[in-house]
Design a protein around this motif. Structure first.
Motif, PDB file in Angstrom:
ATOM      1  N   ALA A 187       0.988  -0.772   0.079  1.00 29.28           N
ATOM      2  CA  ALA A 187       0.045   0.144   0.095  1.00 29.28           C
ATOM      3  C   ALA A 187       0.500   1.484  -0.195  1.00 29.28           C
ATOM      4  O   ALA A 187       0.523   2.670  -0.365  1.00 29.28           O
ATOM      5  CB  ALA A 187      -1.183  -0.108   1.169  1.00 29.28           C
ATOM      6  N   VAL A 188       1.975   1.478   0.914  1.00 26.61           N
ATOM      7  CA  VAL A 188       2.932   2.615   0.218  1.00 26.61           C
ATOM      8  C   VAL A 188       3.708   3.174  -0.783  1.00 26.61           C
ATOM      9  O   VAL A 188       3.661   3.731  -1.107  1.00 26.61           O
ATOM     10  CB  VAL A 188       3.923   2.127   1.270  1.00 26.61           C
ATOM     11  CG1 VAL A 188       4.793   3.231   1.597  1.00 26.61           C
ATOM     12  CG2 VAL A 188       3.717   2.263   3.306  1.00 26.61           C
ATOM     13  N   ILE A 245       7.789   1.916 -10.601  1.00 24.77           N
ATOM     14  CA  ILE A 245       7.298   2.066  -8.947  1.00 24.77           C
ATOM     15  C   ILE A 245       6.586   0.371  -8.933  1.00 24.77           C
ATOM     16  O   ILE A 245       6.513  -0.804  -8.727  1.00 24.77           O
ATOM     17  CB  ILE A 245       6.784   2.295  -8.235  1.00 24.77           C
ATOM     18  CG1 ILE A 245       8.246   3.804  -8.331  1.00 24.77           C
ATOM     19  CG2 ILE A 245       6.428   1.811  -7.306  1.00 24.77           C
ATOM     20  CD1 ILE A 245       8.134   5.080  -7.461  1.00 24.77           C
ATOM     21  N   ILE A 246       5.333   0.426  -9.789  1.00 22.38           N
ATOM     22  CA  ILE A 246       3.989  -0.257  -9.710  1.00 22.38           C
ATOM     23  C   ILE A 246       4.140  -1.551 -10.214  1.00 22.38           C
ATOM     24  O   ILE A 246       4.428  -2.724  -9.762  1.00 22.38           O
ATOM     25  CB  ILE A 246       2.857   0.130 -10.403  1.00 22.38           C
ATOM     26  CG1 ILE A 246       2.224   1.584  -9.654  1.00 22.38           C
ATOM     27  CG2 ILE A 246       1.674  -0.408  -9.920  1.00 22.38           C
ATOM     28  CD1 ILE A 246       1.439   1.451  -8.425  1.00 22.38           C
ATOM     29  N   ALA A 247       5.058  -1.618 -11.872  1.00 21.04           N
ATOM     30  CA  ALA A 247       4.890  -2.798 -11.936  1.00 21.04           C
ATOM     31  C   ALA A 247       6.517  -2.995 -11.349  1.00 21.04           C
ATOM     32  O   ALA A 247       6.154  -5.080 -11.512  1.00 21.04           O
ATOM     33  CB  ALA A 247       5.905  -2.381 -13.546  1.00 21.04           C
ATOM     34  N   VAL A 248       7.513  -2.980 -10.872  1.00 22.06           N
ATOM     35  CA  VAL A 248       8.344  -3.640 -10.460  1.00 22.06           C
ATOM     36  C   VAL A 248       7.270  -4.360  -8.801  1.00 22.06           C
ATOM     37  O   VAL A 248       7.992  -5.603  -8.587  1.00 22.06           O
ATOM     38  CB  VAL A 248       9.676  -2.986  -9.978  1.00 22.06           C
ATOM     39  CG1 VAL A 248      10.379  -3.541  -9.078  1.00 22.06           C
ATOM     40  CG2 VAL A 248      10.721  -2.846 -10.892  1.00 22.06           C
ATOM     41  N   ALA A 249       6.892  -3.382  -8.132  1.00 20.73           N
ATOM     42  CA  ALA A 249       6.608  -4.164  -6.859  1.00 20.73           C
ATOM     43  C   ALA A 249       5.184  -5.314  -7.899  1.00 20.73           C
ATOM     44  O   ALA A 249       4.719  -6.717  -6.786  1.00 20.73           O
ATOM     45  CB  ALA A 249       5.094  -3.178  -5.905  1.00 20.73           C
ATOM     46  N   ALA A 250       4.648  -6.011  -8.406  1.00 26.83           N
ATOM     47  CA  ALA A 250       4.142  -6.672  -9.390  1.00 26.83           C
ATOM     48  C   ALA A 250       4.200  -7.555  -9.063  1.00 26.83           C
ATOM     49  O   ALA A 250       3.854  -8.135  -9.009  1.00 26.83           O
ATOM     50  CB  ALA A 250       3.196  -6.106 -10.008  1.00 26.83           C
ATOM     51  N   VAL A 252       3.199   6.317  -2.716  1.00 26.51           N
ATOM     52  CA  VAL A 252       4.336   6.619  -3.066  1.00 26.51           C
ATOM     53  C   VAL A 252       4.090   6.706  -5.019  1.00 26.51           C
ATOM     54  O   VAL A 252       4.853   8.001  -5.081  1.00 26.51           O
ATOM     55  CB  VAL A 252       5.386   5.772  -2.697  1.00 26.51           C
ATOM     56  CG1 VAL A 252       7.059   6.052  -4.258  1.00 26.51           C
ATOM     57  CG2 VAL A 252       5.828   6.009  -1.401  1.00 26.51           C
ATOM     58  N   ALA A 253       3.704   5.248  -5.701  1.00 27.61           N
ATOM     59  CA  ALA A 253       3.298   5.155  -7.310  1.00 27.61           C
ATOM     60  C   ALA A 253       2.598   6.838  -7.215  1.00 27.61           C
ATOM     61  O   ALA A 253       2.670   7.947  -8.604  1.00 27.61           O
ATOM     62  CB  ALA A 253       3.046   4.618  -7.316  1.00 27.61           C
ATOM     63  N   VAL A 254       1.981   7.062  -7.024  1.00 31.08           N
ATOM     64  CA  VAL A 254       0.680   7.743  -6.944  1.00 31.08           C
ATOM     65  C   VAL A 254       1.126   9.447  -7.046  1.00 31.08           C
ATOM     66  O   VAL A 254       1.084  10.417  -7.611  1.00 31.08           O
ATOM     67  CB  VAL A 254      -0.729   8.008  -6.219  1.00 31.08           C
ATOM     68  CG1 VAL A 254      -1.632   8.843  -6.313  1.00 31.08           C
ATOM     69  CG2 VAL A 254      -1.587   6.790  -6.453  1.00 31.08           C
TER      70      VAL A 254
END
Length: 94
Positions: free
Chosen positions: A22-23, A43-48, A27-29
């Motif tokens: 969630a953090v 950021i979102i892609a790497v987290a996924a 951060v991505a937003v």
């Protein structure tokens, strides 16, 4: 008599891992709002991808659990790769 599926949080992921994800999303937003859409997408892609790989490697010991190992791994990795492919394919349209 206990033939019903588990719906308890005790059988799902760890709250600290879910809060960490969630953090990362927050951060991505913020990064996207500041105008850095490429960085936010990465950021979102790497987290996924990381959560998908984490689930695949650690299986039942993974702190990130949503459904089955196969589902979680496929969705995480495919979402990450898909986001990157779609984002960077936009540059090919120009």
């Amino acid at each position: 008599m206990h033939d019903h599926p588990f719906v308890s949080e005790a059988h799902e992921g760890k709250p600290w891992c879910e809060w960490l994800v969630a953090v990362v999303v927050v951060v991505a937003v913020v990064v996207a709002v500041l105008g850095y859409t490429m960085a936010a997408t990465v950021i979102i892609a790497v987290a996924a991808i990381i959560t998908g790989l984490l689930r695949l490697i650690l299986r039942e010991r993974s702190p990130w659990k949503v459904r089955s190992v196969a589902f979680d791994s496929f969705i995480g990795i495919a979402l990450g790769i898909g986001l990157l492919v779609v984002y960077f394919s936009i540059f090919g349209l120009h």
